[in-house]
Motif scaffolding. Structure first.
Motif, PDB file in Angstrom:
ATOM      1  N   GLU A   1       0.816  -1.204   0.000  1.00 21.82           N
ATOM      2  CA  GLU A   1       0.000   0.000   0.000  1.00 21.82           C
ATOM      3  C   GLU A   1       0.857   1.264   0.000  1.00 21.82           C
ATOM      4  OE1 GLU A   1      -3.392   0.778  -0.203  1.00 21.82           O
ATOM      5  OE2 GLU A   1      -3.329  -1.254  -1.026  1.00 21.82           O
ATOM      6  N   SER A   2       2.164   1.099   0.127  1.00 24.54           N
ATOM      7  CA  SER A   2       3.052   2.267   0.095  1.00 24.54           C
ATOM      8  C   SER A   2       3.493   2.607  -1.321  1.00 24.54           C
ATOM      9  CB  SER A   2       4.293   2.011   0.963  1.00 24.54           C
ATOM     10  OG  SER A   2       5.110   0.996   0.387  1.00 24.54           O
ATOM     11  N   THR A   3       3.002   1.880  -2.304  1.00 26.06           N
ATOM     12  CA  THR A   3       3.439   2.061  -3.683  1.00 26.06           C
ATOM     13  C   THR A   3       2.698   3.209  -4.360  1.00 26.06           C
ATOM     14  OG1 THR A   3       1.916   0.291  -4.277  1.00 26.06           O
ATOM     15  CG2 THR A   3       4.232  -0.302  -4.022  1.00 26.06           C
TER      16      THR A   3
ATOM     17  N   GLN B   1      -1.081   5.234  -3.306  1.00 30.68           N
ATOM     18  CA  GLN B   1      -0.787   6.516  -2.670  1.00 30.68           C
ATOM     19  C   GLN B   1      -1.317   7.692  -3.496  1.00 30.68           C
ATOM     20  OE1 GLN B   1       0.595   7.145   0.477  1.00 30.68           O
ATOM     21  NE2 GLN B   1       0.102   4.958   0.615  1.00 30.68           N
TER      22      GLN B   1
ATOM     23  N   LYS C   1      -4.995   8.612  -3.222  1.00 36.22           N
ATOM     24  CA  LYS C   1      -5.431   9.416  -2.081  1.00 36.22           C
ATOM     25  C   LYS C   1      -5.486  10.909  -2.400  1.00 36.22           C
ATOM     26  CE  LYS C   1      -3.465   6.153   1.286  1.00 36.22           C
ATOM     27  NZ  LYS C   1      -2.467   5.970   2.379  1.00 36.22           N
TER      28      LYS C   1
ATOM     29  N   ARG D   1       8.291   6.477  -2.889  1.00 35.37           N
ATOM     30  CA  ARG D   1       7.976   7.772  -2.291  1.00 35.37           C
ATOM     31  C   ARG D   1       8.477   8.923  -3.159  1.00 35.37           C
ATOM     32  NH1 ARG D   1       4.269  10.029  -0.321  1.00 35.37           N
ATOM     33  NH2 ARG D   1       3.963   8.105   0.881  1.00 35.37           N
TER      34      ARG D   1
ATOM     35  N   VAL E   1       5.908   9.289  -5.935  1.00 32.02           N
ATOM     36  CA  VAL E   1       4.654   9.855  -5.413  1.00 32.02           C
ATOM     37  C   VAL E   1       4.814  11.350  -5.164  1.00 32.02           C
ATOM     38  CG1 VAL E   1       3.030   9.844  -3.478  1.00 32.02           C
ATOM     39  CG2 VAL E   1       3.873   7.678  -4.414  1.00 32.02           C
TER      40      VAL E   1
ATOM     41  N   ARG F   1       2.754  14.352  -6.935  1.00 28.53           N
ATOM     42  CA  ARG F   1       2.011  15.359  -6.162  1.00 28.53           C
ATOM     43  C   ARG F   1       2.417  16.775  -6.588  1.00 28.53           C
ATOM     44  NH1 ARG F   1       3.005  13.655  -1.588  1.00 28.53           N
ATOM     45  NH2 ARG F   1       0.987  12.792  -0.962  1.00 28.53           N
TER      46      ARG F   1
END
Length: 619
Positions: free
Chosen positions: A117-119, A123, A126, A314, A317, A321
């Motif tokens: 779920e950290s991929t 992410q 969300k 991360r 992501v 963002r």
């Protein structure tokens, strides 16, 4: 080669290690009066089609399954989350959607990919809507082949663009998109933006392939790389990118626009198929040159091998963002009226409201953006009323005065044509970040412009409203003796005005008519045609007597114009099936000022029809 870069995936053990990647490396690659010309030929109250605006993603539900893209083919797609812009994840060679749902566990033997779920995919879901898909011939991290319909291999980045575009349309996932491409997927993402610039508001390129690799390698190294990629062609139909052909086709395509871009580059050496360790600097050089070309933020300290999205999700992501927020800040989401640099000049654009589709108001000849904010008596004006139910924009074409002041847009050589107006409008909407789909509303000459825009960029236009529009049907309905008189009236006596303002907008109607006639027919979209019903014929004799029209104009010519315009308007109402034609308008030529409620209601009707079509399954 470090285990992170090599990924140690079992799925491609038979592939030559020199071309490796997880799946072998994919070369990433007027108030407008005619100033002296009388009334009807306000018909030429010209306009530039306008801007494209975007809506929040229609698909707000989680989805996973095959999507029929036509031609007997289906492609697997997964989408999650809500919001705009929609992020589309494009994997590298033979990489399926789960490249964005798995991480590499470098502690295991060979580096094992496992879901987390950290991929990137979960992410990003969300913060906005996100989609990932399987190109034909890709395999998942458990070595199972995709369910997407196979195609003949090898394939090109251009085919990847065509498939992705068809998939997003069939799945009803509207733009704007932030495209995130890894390796070969980076080349596909870049080429998608060049092909459909109005659909893309940002890019994140994850250790992407590019044309600069060929330029950075020696000829012998490049030849070795191409030979390695050809070994990927297998009888079982696994994806085999044709890098050489893709790069040949890439030449001549438009450059990526000024949009938010982030490039992430691996800093752990991996074998990409061009030779030994001596080729690694060429990879880094290619990444540097690409980032510079795109004016991108370049993140090169990644502590990662080639699959950065799986080793350091991360970082990816955070880059997504940043680009999503940049796209949201730059695209048309707030009220504004400003000059927009379209490259080689600036144009004035005014936008207000929210929602999709965006309505673009295109005025007649010499008409500025303010033409849509004027109404007779105490009636509500078109621009502010439309902004209450969707986003709306209007603009100044070059040479369109504002009251008695020069145009706010930079001057251009005059006269111009409808094709020039379309090019300017496309550049304006793109530069302003106002993305489609659009409902184009054109008055008089503006009607000619919006028709040509819709024919030229059919996928960007979802509906039309024509307000007593000028068309080639007017010329067709008159004799060879009558048309020169009509054209003289349309051009008007503007010598005095030109002496004061040489950059005043003028248009070549014959060339513009020929451009529209040569364009593809309109596709079947919602269309409302509004026609003036106040005759011009009875007004002409008194206008000649008062010196408002030349003495050599036949006194009965107004009736010639009325008859020809009636035929031309009837033809417009037959451009697409089920078009609505409103002839009882109690108005002269400027319906949007005399009877603005009619125009507002027509725009609302087309906007609602477009929204219903988006919600309709299978449409």
């Amino acid at each position: 080669m470090n285990s992170g870069a090599n990924r140690g995936l079992n799925r491609n053990r038979s592939l030559p290690s020199s071309v490796w990647y997880n799946r072998p490396f994919h070369l990433a690659t007027s108030s407008t009066v005619l100033l002296g010309a009388g009334v009807f030929l306000l018909l030429v109250t010209l306009v530039n089609p306008l801007h494209l605006v975007v809506a929040d993603a229609v698909g707000n539900e989680d989805f996973a399954g095959l999507v029929d893209i036509g031609g007997g083919r289906k492609i697997y797609l997964e989408c999650r989350g809500a919001g705009s812009p929609t992020v589309v994840l494009v994997s590298g060679t033979r990489g399926a959607y789960d490249d964005w749902t798995h991480v590499i566990d470098s502690t295991g033997a060979g580096g094992v990919a496992k879901p987390s779920e950290s991929t990137v995919f979960p992410q990003v879901a969300k913060l906005t809507r996100v989609c990932a898909y399987d190109r034909p011939g890709t395999t998942r991290n458990d070595d199972t082949p995709t369910d997407s319909s196979p195609v003949q291999q090898p394939t090109t980045a251009q085919q990847g663009v065509a498939d992705l575009h068809a998939l997003l349309i069939a799945a009803k996932e509207p733009g704007p998109y932030v495209l995130v491409g890894h390796s070969w997927g980076g080349l596909i993402a870049r080429l998608f933006e060049s092909t459909y610039p109005n659909d893309v508001s940002g890019l994140v390129l994850v250790d992407p392939a590019s044309e600069f690799l060929k330029r950075s390698l020696t000829p012998a190294q490049w030849t070795k790389f191409i030979e390695s990629t050809k070994k990927l062609i297998e009888p079982n139909g696994l994806e085999a990118p044709d890098h050489a052909r893709s790069l040949d086709l890439l030449h001549g395509t438009p450059r990526v626009r000024a949009i938010p871009v982030v490039v992430l580059t691996s800093d752990k050496r991996f074998d990409f198929g061009a030779g030994g360790a001596e080729t690694w600097p060429a990879w880094r050089t290619a990444q540097d040159r690409l980032a510079k070309l795109l004016n991108a933020k370049h993140v090169s300290d990644t502590n990662s091998g080639h699959p950065i999205q799986m080793e350091q999700p991360r970082l990816v992501v955070d880059a997504i963002r940043e680009v999503v927020e940049g796209a949201r800040n730059s695209r048309g989401s707030g009220d504004f009226g400003r000059l927009v640099d379209i490259g080689g000049g600036k144009m004035y654009l005014k936008c207000r409201g929210t929602g999709s589709p965006t309505v673009v108001l295109v005025g007649g000849l010499k008409a500025s953006a303010e033409d849509w904010s004027i109404a007779d008596k105490s009636a509500p004006a078109v621009f502010p009323e439309v902004s209450k139910f969707t986003r709306v924009c209007s603009y100044d074409r070059p040479g369109t005065p504002v009251d008695e002041k020069p145009s706010r847009s930079d001057p251009v050589p005059q006269p111009t044509t409808a094709k020039d107006a379309v090019a300017d409008l496309l550049a304006l909407l793109s530069a302003a970040g106002e993305t489609g789909p659009y409902v184009l509303v054109g008055h008089s000459y503006g009607g000619l412009v919006v028709r040509l825009y819709a024919s030229t960029y059919p996928k960007d236009v979802s509906g039309l409203v024509l307000v007593d529009a000028l068309s080639e049907g007017l010329r067709d309905a008159e004799t060879s003796e009558q048309w020169p008189i009509q054209r003289k009236l349309m051009e008007g006596d503007v010598q005095e005005s030109l002496a004061l303002y040489p950059a005043l907008e003028r248009v070549d109607p014959d060339q513009s008519f020929d451009q529209v006639r040569a364009s593809p027919p309109l596709r079947s979209i919602p269309l409302v045609v509004l026609s003036a019903d106040r005759p011009w014929g009875p007004q002409v004799p008194s206008m000649i007597e008062a010196g408002k029209l030349p003495r050599d104009v036949p006194p009965d010519f107004g009736y010639v114009t009325d008859a020809a315009q009636k035929k031309a308007q009837e033809r417009l109402a037959k451009l697409v099936p089920n078009a609505k034609h409103i002839t009882d308008t109690s108005s002269g030529h400027e319906i949007h000022k005399e009877q603005p409620r009619l125009v507002i209601d027509a725009i609302r009707e087309v906007v609602e029809a477009v929204r219903r079509q988006k919600r309709r399954p299978g449409s």
